[in-house]
Design a protein around this motif. Structure first.
Motif, PDB file in Angstrom:
ATOM      1  N   ALA A 168      24.470 -30.388 -17.545  1.00 26.85           N
ATOM      2  CA  ALA A 168      24.368 -28.926 -17.363  1.00 26.85           C
ATOM      3  C   ALA A 168      24.022 -28.602 -15.909  1.00 26.85           C
ATOM      4  O   ALA A 168      24.562 -27.644 -15.326  1.00 26.85           O
ATOM      5  N   LEU A 169      23.154 -29.392 -15.310  1.00 26.50           N
ATOM      6  CA  LEU A 169      22.777 -29.143 -13.908  1.00 26.50           C
ATOM      7  C   LEU A 169      23.985 -29.330 -12.995  1.00 26.50           C
ATOM      8  O   LEU A 169      24.176 -28.590 -12.031  1.00 26.50           O
ATOM      9  N   ARG A 170      24.798 -30.337 -13.329  1.00 25.42           N
ATOM     10  CA  ARG A 170      25.994 -30.572 -12.497  1.00 25.42           C
ATOM     11  C   ARG A 170      26.990 -29.422 -12.655  1.00 25.42           C
ATOM     12  O   ARG A 170      27.702 -29.064 -11.708  1.00 25.42           O
ATOM     13  N   ILE A 171      27.053 -28.835 -13.874  1.00 19.38           N
ATOM     14  CA  ILE A 171      28.018 -27.747 -14.129  1.00 19.38           C
ATOM     15  C   ILE A 171      27.688 -26.507 -13.289  1.00 19.38           C
ATOM     16  O   ILE A 171      28.557 -25.694 -12.981  1.00 19.38           O
ATOM     17  N   LYS A 172      26.439 -26.408 -12.915  1.00 19.88           N
ATOM     18  CA  LYS A 172      25.986 -25.283 -12.072  1.00 19.88           C
ATOM     19  C   LYS A 172      26.914 -25.077 -10.865  1.00 19.88           C
ATOM     20  O   LYS A 172      27.200 -23.957 -10.463  1.00 19.88           O
ATOM     21  N   ASP A 173      27.374 -26.184 -10.304  1.00 19.37           N
ATOM     22  CA  ASP A 173      28.197 -26.089  -9.091  1.00 19.37           C
ATOM     23  C   ASP A 173      29.677 -26.348  -9.365  1.00 19.37           C
ATOM     24  O   ASP A 173      30.454 -26.570  -8.434  1.00 19.37           O
ATOM     25  N   ALA A 174      30.063 -26.329 -10.649  1.00 17.57           N
ATOM     26  CA  ALA A 174      31.469 -26.611 -10.974  1.00 17.57           C
ATOM     27  C   ALA A 174      32.376 -25.488 -10.472  1.00 17.57           C
ATOM     28  O   ALA A 174      31.976 -24.339 -10.369  1.00 17.57           O
ATOM     29  N   LYS A 175      33.629 -25.865 -10.165  1.00 14.25           N
ATOM     30  CA  LYS A 175      34.593 -24.885  -9.627  1.00 14.25           C
ATOM     31  C   LYS A 175      35.680 -24.586 -10.657  1.00 14.25           C
ATOM     32  O   LYS A 175      35.717 -25.189 -11.728  1.00 14.25           O
ATOM     33  N   LYS A 176      36.586 -23.678 -10.274  1.00 15.05           N
ATOM     34  CA  LYS A 176      37.772 -23.423 -11.096  1.00 15.05           C
ATOM     35  C   LYS A 176      38.886 -24.338 -10.581  1.00 15.05           C
ATOM     36  O   LYS A 176      39.036 -24.533  -9.374  1.00 15.05           O
ATOM     37  N   ILE A 177      39.669 -24.844 -11.493  1.00  9.27           N
ATOM     38  CA  ILE A 177      40.734 -25.783 -11.115  1.00  9.27           C
ATOM     39  C   ILE A 177      41.962 -25.027 -10.600  1.00  9.27           C
ATOM     40  O   ILE A 177      42.184 -23.871 -10.985  1.00  9.27           O
ATOM     41  N   SER A 178      42.746 -25.667  -9.739  1.00 10.43           N
ATOM     42  CA  SER A 178      44.031 -25.074  -9.345  1.00 10.43           C
ATOM     43  C   SER A 178      45.056 -25.440 -10.397  1.00 10.43           C
ATOM     44  O   SER A 178      45.210 -26.626 -10.715  1.00 10.43           O
ATOM     45  N   PRO A 179      45.764 -24.439 -10.955  1.00  6.55           N
ATOM     46  CA  PRO A 179      46.735 -24.756 -12.011  1.00  6.55           C
ATOM     47  C   PRO A 179      47.759 -25.771 -11.523  1.00  6.55           C
ATOM     48  O   PRO A 179      48.231 -25.704 -10.390  1.00  6.55           O
ATOM     49  N   GLY A 180      48.103 -26.710 -12.390  1.00  7.27           N
ATOM     50  CA  GLY A 180      49.100 -27.709 -12.018  1.00  7.27           C
ATOM     51  C   GLY A 180      49.258 -28.761 -13.084  1.00  7.27           C
ATOM     52  O   GLY A 180      48.600 -28.724 -14.126  1.00  7.27           O
ATOM     53  N   THR A 181      50.150 -29.737 -12.830  1.00  6.30           N
ATOM     54  CA  THR A 181      50.370 -30.844 -13.758  1.00  6.30           C
ATOM     55  C   THR A 181      49.666 -32.075 -13.208  1.00  6.30           C
ATOM     56  O   THR A 181      49.869 -32.435 -12.043  1.00  6.30           O
ATOM     57  N   TYR A 182      48.834 -32.689 -14.032  1.00  8.96           N
ATOM     58  CA  TYR A 182      47.973 -33.763 -13.544  1.00  8.96           C
ATOM     59  C   TYR A 182      47.983 -34.951 -14.496  1.00  8.96           C
ATOM     60  O   TYR A 182      48.290 -34.835 -15.674  1.00  8.96           O
ATOM     61  N   GLU A 183      47.556 -36.103 -13.942  1.00  8.95           N
ATOM     62  CA  GLU A 183      47.288 -37.293 -14.744  1.00  8.95           C
ATOM     63  C   GLU A 183      45.831 -37.188 -15.202  1.00  8.95           C
ATOM     64  O   GLU A 183      44.983 -36.721 -14.436  1.00  8.95           O
ATOM     65  N   ALA A 184      45.544 -37.611 -16.424  1.00  6.39           N
ATOM     66  CA  ALA A 184      44.189 -37.384 -16.918  1.00  6.39           C
ATOM     67  C   ALA A 184      43.749 -38.448 -17.915  1.00  6.39           C
ATOM     68  O   ALA A 184      44.574 -39.098 -18.564  1.00  6.39           O
ATOM     69  N   VAL A 185      42.429 -38.595 -17.991  1.00  8.40           N
ATOM     70  CA  VAL A 185      41.823 -39.391 -19.067  1.00  8.40           C
ATOM     71  C   VAL A 185      41.095 -38.409 -19.977  1.00  8.40           C
ATOM     72  O   VAL A 185      40.288 -37.597 -19.508  1.00  8.40           O
ATOM     73  N   LEU A 186      41.398 -38.483 -21.270  1.00  8.21           N
ATOM     74  CA  LEU A 186      40.793 -37.549 -22.235  1.00  8.21           C
ATOM     75  C   LEU A 186      39.639 -38.248 -22.965  1.00  8.21           C
ATOM     76  O   LEU A 186      39.840 -39.318 -23.559  1.00  8.21           O
ATOM     77  N   HIS A 187      38.471 -37.674 -22.905  1.00  6.62           N
ATOM     78  CA  HIS A 187      37.320 -38.142 -23.687  1.00  6.62           C
ATOM     79  C   HIS A 187      37.680 -37.990 -25.175  1.00  6.62           C
ATOM     80  O   HIS A 187      38.494 -37.124 -25.527  1.00  6.62           O
ATOM     81  N   PRO A 188      37.065 -38.788 -26.071  1.00  7.28           N
ATOM     82  CA  PRO A 188      37.347 -38.630 -27.511  1.00  7.28           C
ATOM     83  C   PRO A 188      37.167 -37.190 -28.019  1.00  7.28           C
ATOM     84  O   PRO A 188      37.883 -36.765 -28.933  1.00  7.28           O
ATOM     85  N   TYR A 189      36.229 -36.428 -27.430  1.00  5.53           N
ATOM     86  CA  TYR A 189      36.068 -35.027 -27.853  1.00  5.53           C
ATOM     87  C   TYR A 189      37.346 -34.229 -27.573  1.00  5.53           C
ATOM     88  O   TYR A 189      37.664 -33.280 -28.278  1.00  5.53           O
ATOM     89  N   VAL A 190      38.048 -34.598 -26.502  1.00  4.96           N
ATOM     90  CA  VAL A 190      39.269 -33.865 -26.134  1.00  4.96           C
ATOM     91  C   VAL A 190      40.480 -34.448 -26.878  1.00  4.96           C
ATOM     92  O   VAL A 190      41.314 -33.702 -27.384  1.00  4.96           O
ATOM     93  N   SER A 191      40.526 -35.784 -26.989  1.00 10.37           N
ATOM     94  CA  SER A 191      41.671 -36.381 -27.709  1.00 10.37           C
ATOM     95  C   SER A 191      41.637 -35.941 -29.176  1.00 10.37           C
ATOM     96  O   SER A 191      42.681 -35.737 -29.804  1.00 10.37           O
ATOM     97  N   GLY A 192      40.435 -35.758 -29.711  1.00  7.75           N
ATOM     98  CA  GLY A 192      40.301 -35.307 -31.099  1.00  7.75           C
ATOM     99  C   GLY A 192      40.821 -33.888 -31.285  1.00  7.75           C
ATOM    100  O   GLY A 192      41.512 -33.586 -32.262  1.00  7.75           O
ATOM    101  N   VAL A 193      40.483 -33.011 -30.337  1.00  5.49           N
ATOM    102  CA  VAL A 193      40.969 -31.624 -30.435  1.00  5.49           C
ATOM    103  C   VAL A 193      42.488 -31.585 -30.259  1.00  5.49           C
ATOM    104  O   VAL A 193      43.186 -30.819 -30.932  1.00  5.49           O
ATOM    105  N   LEU A 194      43.012 -32.455 -29.389  1.00  8.66           N
ATOM    106  CA  LEU A 194      44.469 -32.537 -29.214  1.00  8.66           C
ATOM    107  C   LEU A 194      45.121 -32.957 -30.543  1.00  8.66           C
ATOM    108  O   LEU A 194      46.111 -32.365 -30.976  1.00  8.66           O
ATOM    109  N   ALA A 195      44.536 -33.981 -31.197  1.00  5.63           N
ATOM    110  CA  ALA A 195      45.082 -34.444 -32.483  1.00  5.63           C
ATOM    111  C   ALA A 195      45.008 -33.326 -33.518  1.00  5.63           C
ATOM    112  O   ALA A 195      45.952 -33.100 -34.281  1.00  5.63           O
TER     113      ALA A 195
END
Lengths: 413, 56, 464
Positions: A168-195
């Motif tokens: 949560a402390l790190r999120i304090k300084d998080a930014k907005k992403i630039s829209p685009g197509t990217y390579e990614a690693v999905l945490h199980p929380y994200v792969s589960g929602v995708l499924a």
């Protein structure tokens, strides 16, 4: 409590919340008369044959390690207060923290001419949510949820609590992403929602029957490499989506929605299985006695593979690690992906950079994303609690998760 | 198949008896009938800056 | 189950008398009972408008709350514990009350008072459709309302048949009558009866082998408010436009919200709307709010129109309207943001006490002030128009959002080109720094305000 009568074409349902045993039988008589009256007045439509039933009588119950009913209320409040204190003490920057301990005890009894089944399911969940203020006055938060059949869910290590607070402390300084197509690693929380959101909803037989799902064109066909399998499994023990039989008396067993890259059989409720001549799966679920049953997921996940999270990250020159999501929405007809509230971290030259991005959305065409899966980890996690609607209603408890996924191309914005 | 535990409470026994009687009534003229008894109890305790709250 | 009587209402009286006794014995400072009684009639049609299911149900939900005042380390605290009453067994309810009183001793909320009847002068607004009420009560029972719904279903399928290239592949029509009552130990006793009709349709547009769908739903209070012709015309057009749409190109610039995207943006499941969440007393009490009373809600220089936001739970026969909140506080129309300045809190009695303000009553229809330009002027090209999100779920505290577009149009070079997909992303509070609202307004469930809203700078993801 609800009754159903099938008239050869349609179901008739009667639900009630307050009644005596005598009152119940009176209602059964009245309801049977109403249905007979309806059948006499209406012209017949398309006849539907229900699959034959097997004789079955069983009683099931969850196996919590610590029965929540045996834990004094004072201990439960103390857990929340202490955990809240631990989060707030870990940094001056916390504007607030929320700690929730929830428990449920669910009894269901199903009866038909040939079946008499009962199940008693218990569950405990905790949600930990630290909130921080950014320098310009915005409030941001991070949260994780945990689920177990019993009070053992509260056995969360101090290290884990500190990890959640630190994020949560790190999120304090998080930014907005630039829209685009990217390579990614999905945490199980994200792969589960995708499924769940992107694939599972499209494999609901009632949705397919209404010509709402592109999955129909893919049944029996390849959609991903042979390393990819997706399982919908109400029988996986101790998960938030689990049960022993569904609300239409079908015993819980796993269903392969994708097996070795080939799209398998849809999940069914009784009505859609009958109309489409499909095998019944244990997915006929209703929100409550005053709602109809539909084909619904329970616990869904990609099967584990042989890769590792660290190796996936190390192989990426420029991309993102996707930690968590706020949820998603199905689009079975277009098989579109729409997942929002993602927390992402930049990967550069095979390393996590510490640069975070908040409230990222994922979109795209599901077969393209599944087709671009380049790695599946052996690490496997089905952890938290979820609630799933069909469209914007019909809420049922679910879980999802699975392995880390390495995806070559995903649209983030 | 999940493994049955075959231990039941008085609530479950009562519900089973009532549902079986209801099914006998509903099935007389119907091709198919079923009945579902549901009962869920929940408790939620939360702690935040607003103070601890309990709901039984 | 065997212990529950067919008559529900004696149970409420048992609970009331046991709670009153606990108060007389000074075990509880106060109590509250909330009762909800819902009758539901649903019909479900599957592919080919074949009847799939007919459902009728009745449910009672009774929730009791006990309050205990206590002192700890010189601080006055309020204990509060709620529990559902599931049986009429007097001993069981007595035990639940005892458990709740114990639970109260474990809570440490700052002291507050529950409302007395001076707060509960709930205005008489019409919330129930006489046609549904009559059909439910004229002796026809479930068949009466189901017959009305079946007739409506036939009107929908008949209307769809007038259009070529589309199929009605599923439909649900639900009607309900819900009675709510809140009573407490300080004399509050308020009641309302409301009806709701929900319609959802699966529309498939077909062109040779290509297919697309639109999956619209509507909620109204009154059967006669269902405009079958207008609904079918609008969504058949949308379904066909999805069929001829392309994926979007990356776009940064003016984005106009219209049609279904407007209520989704301004009143998404109300608690989630960032614009309203920061007016909540609870958000202020916890130190999480970005608004300050009497100050601009959008920081820095604001171009374009300024926001005026009103909470109105008193719109007759609107499903978002209510006569009172969860504590029985009477509903009232209230300005929350006036020309960009935060002026009014949405607060329950508890948070109103903490902040030393008046409680607001319930949230209702969100009313947005009209703007300075005509709808036509808002479509100045080039711009993107979004008519429907897949699901708009912003972060209610930070205001950040990234929402997929179910149907939009690119207005460019005199053309209007449909697209589907891509995400519009941004921050609600930053977006309002440069916004224009239309002069023309609409009133629909949950929302009343401009027909179109133009944000001068947002980003839509897509092909580069």
């Amino acid at each position: 409590m609800k009754f159903r009568i099938f008239d050869g074409q349609a179901f008739h349902e009667h639900g009630t919340s307050w009644t005596t045993e005598d009152g119940l039988l009176q209602q059964a008589h009245t309801f049977a008369r109403h249905v007979a009256h309806h059948i006499a007045r209406h012209k017949p439509g398309i006849a539907v044959a229900l699959p034959p039933e097997k004789q079955l009588q069983h009683d099931f119950s969850s196996k919590p390690l610590i029965d929540p009913a045996a834990v004094p209320l004072a201990d439960k409040v103390a857990f929340c207060t202490t955990t809240y204190g631990k989060i707030m003490a870990s940094g001056k920057e916390f504007a607030n923290a929320k700690v929730v301990l929830g428990e449920f005890s669910e009894v269901k009894v199903f009866a038909s001419k040939h079946k008499l089944l009962s199940q008693h399911i218990t569950g405990c969940r905790i949600v930990l949510m630290p909130l921080v203020k950014t320098s310009d006055g915005d409030t941001r938060y991070h949260y994780e949820s945990f689920f177990k059949p019993g009070y053992e869910v509260t056995h969360v290590s101090d290290e884990k609590i500190q990890q959640i607070a630190a994020m949560a402390l790190r999120i304090k300084d998080a930014k907005k992403i630039s829209p685009g197509t990217y390579e990614a690693v999905l945490h199980p929380y994200v792969s589960g929602v995708l499924a769940h959101e992107s694939f599972g909803h499209g494999m609901e037989a009632d949705t397919i029957y209404k010509e709402r799902a592109m999955a129909k064109e893919y049944l029996g066909k390849r959609i991903a490499s042979s390393s990819v399998s997706i399982v919908e499994n109400p029988a996986i023990e101790g998960k938030h989506g689990g049960y022993f039989f569904d609300d239409e008396g079908q015993l819980a067993t796993p269903t392969y929605l994708v097996k070795a890259g080939i799209v398998g059989s849809p999940i069914t409720d009784l009505s859609s299985a009958a109309r489409m001549h499909l095998q019944r799966t244990a997915n006929g679920r209703c929100e409550s006695f005053d709602h109809k049953s539909y084909a619904r997921m329970s616990t869904i996940y990609f099967e584990a593979g042989s890769g590792s999270k660290d190796a996936m990250i190390a192989s990426i020159k420029d991309g993102y690690f996707l930690y968590n999501t706020g949820g998603g929405m199905e689009d079975p007809k277009g098989w579109g992906v729409q997942i929002q509230g993602i927390l992402a971290e930049r990967i550069k030259n095979g390393k996590l950079t510490g640069e975070l991005f908040y409230e990222v959305g994922m979109t795209g065409f599901l077969p393209s994303i599944l087709g671009s899966i380049a790695g599946i980890s052996k690490e496997f996690l089905v952890e938290g609690v979820g609630s799933c609607g069909k469209g914007h209603k019909e809420w049922v408890r679910v879980a999802d998760g699975g392995p880390y996924l390495h995806v070559k191309q995903v649209e983030l914005s | 198949m999940p493994s049955p535990t075959n231990d039941t409470t008085a609530e479950i026994q009562t519900a089973k008896r009532a549902l079986q009687q209801a099914i006998a009534i509903l099935s007389t003229e119907a091709r198919y009938a079923d009945a579902l008894y549901l009962s869920t109890t929940t408790r939620r305790i939360s702690k935040n800056k607003k103070g601890a709250a309990t709901a039984a | 189950m065997t212990t529950i009587p067919p008559l529900f209402y004696p149970t409420l009286e048992i609970a009331r008398s046991l709670l009153a006794r606990a108060r007389e014995e000074k075990k509880a400072a106060d109590w509250k009972l909330a009762h909800e009684h819902t009758h539901r009639w649903n019909v479900y049609y599957t592919k080919g408008a074949e009847l799939e299911d007919v459902l009728q149900s009745e449910r009672h939900d009774l929730t009791a709350t006990a309050y205990v005042k206590q002192g700890k380390s010189g601080k006055r605290l309020m204990g509060e514990s709620s529990f559902p009453i599931l049986s009429n067994n007097e001993n069981a309810i007595r035990q639940q009350i005892q458990d709740a009183l114990f639970a109260c001793t474990l809570t440490d909320k700052e002291d507050f008072d529950i409302p007395d009847d001076s707060f509960a002068n709930a205005p008489a607004i019409e919330l129930a459709d006489p046609e549904i009420i009559a059909a439910a009560s004229d002796g026809k029972g479930e068949n009466g309302v189901h017959t009305l719904l079946a007739e409506l279903g036939e009107r929908f399928s008949g209307e769809f048949k007038k259009y070529g290239g589309v199929k009605l592949n599923g439909m649900e029509i639900h009607a309900s009558i819900t009675e709510r009552r809140v009573l407490n130990s300080k004399g509050v006793d308020v009641h309302q009866k409301a009806t709701e009709i929900y319609i959802e349709t699966v529309i498939t547009a077909v062109d040779g082998k290509r297919e697309s769908e639109f999956f619209p739903a509507m909620t109204v209070s009154r059967l006669s408010d269902v405009d079958v012709t207008a609904f079918v015309k609008k969504y058949v057009t949308f379904a066909k436009d999805v069929l001829s749409s392309s994926p979007p190109c990356l776009f940064t610039g003016a984005v106009v919200l219209s049609e279904d995207a407007i209520p989704d943006f301004f009143a998404p499941r109300i608690d989630d709307a960032p614009l309203t969440a920061h007016t909540f007393g609870s958000t202020h009490y916890m130190g999480l709010a970005r608004y300050e009373k009497g100050k601009q809600v959008i920081p820095g220089k604001v171009q374009g129109d300024k926001i005026t936001l009103v909470n109105d739970p008193l719109v007759p026969l609107n499903p978002a309207s209510q006569r009172f909140d969860r504590d029985g506080i009477a509903a009232r129309r209230q300005v929350l943001i006036d020309k960009g300045i935060f002026v009014g809190f949405v607060a329950s009695k508890r948070f109103a006490d903490y902040l030393k303000i008046q409680p607001s009553g319930p949230l209702g229809v969100i009313e947005l002030g009209a703007g300075s330009k005509t709808v036509k002027e808002l479509y100045q090209q080039p711009c993107i128009e979004i008519v429907s999100f897949s699901s708009f779920v912003p972060n209610s505290l930070s205001g950040d959002f990234a929402a997929e577009i179910r149907l939009g149009y690119l207005h460019k070079d005199g053309q209007k080109l449909p697209f589907k997909g891509g995400m519009v992303s941004g921050n609600v509070f930053e977006a309002f720094a440069n916004v224009y609202f239309s002069e023309e307004t609409i009133t629909i469930p949950d929302y009343s305000g401009p027909k179109a809203v133009r944000f001068e700078k947002l980003t839509v993801s897509g092909r580069e």
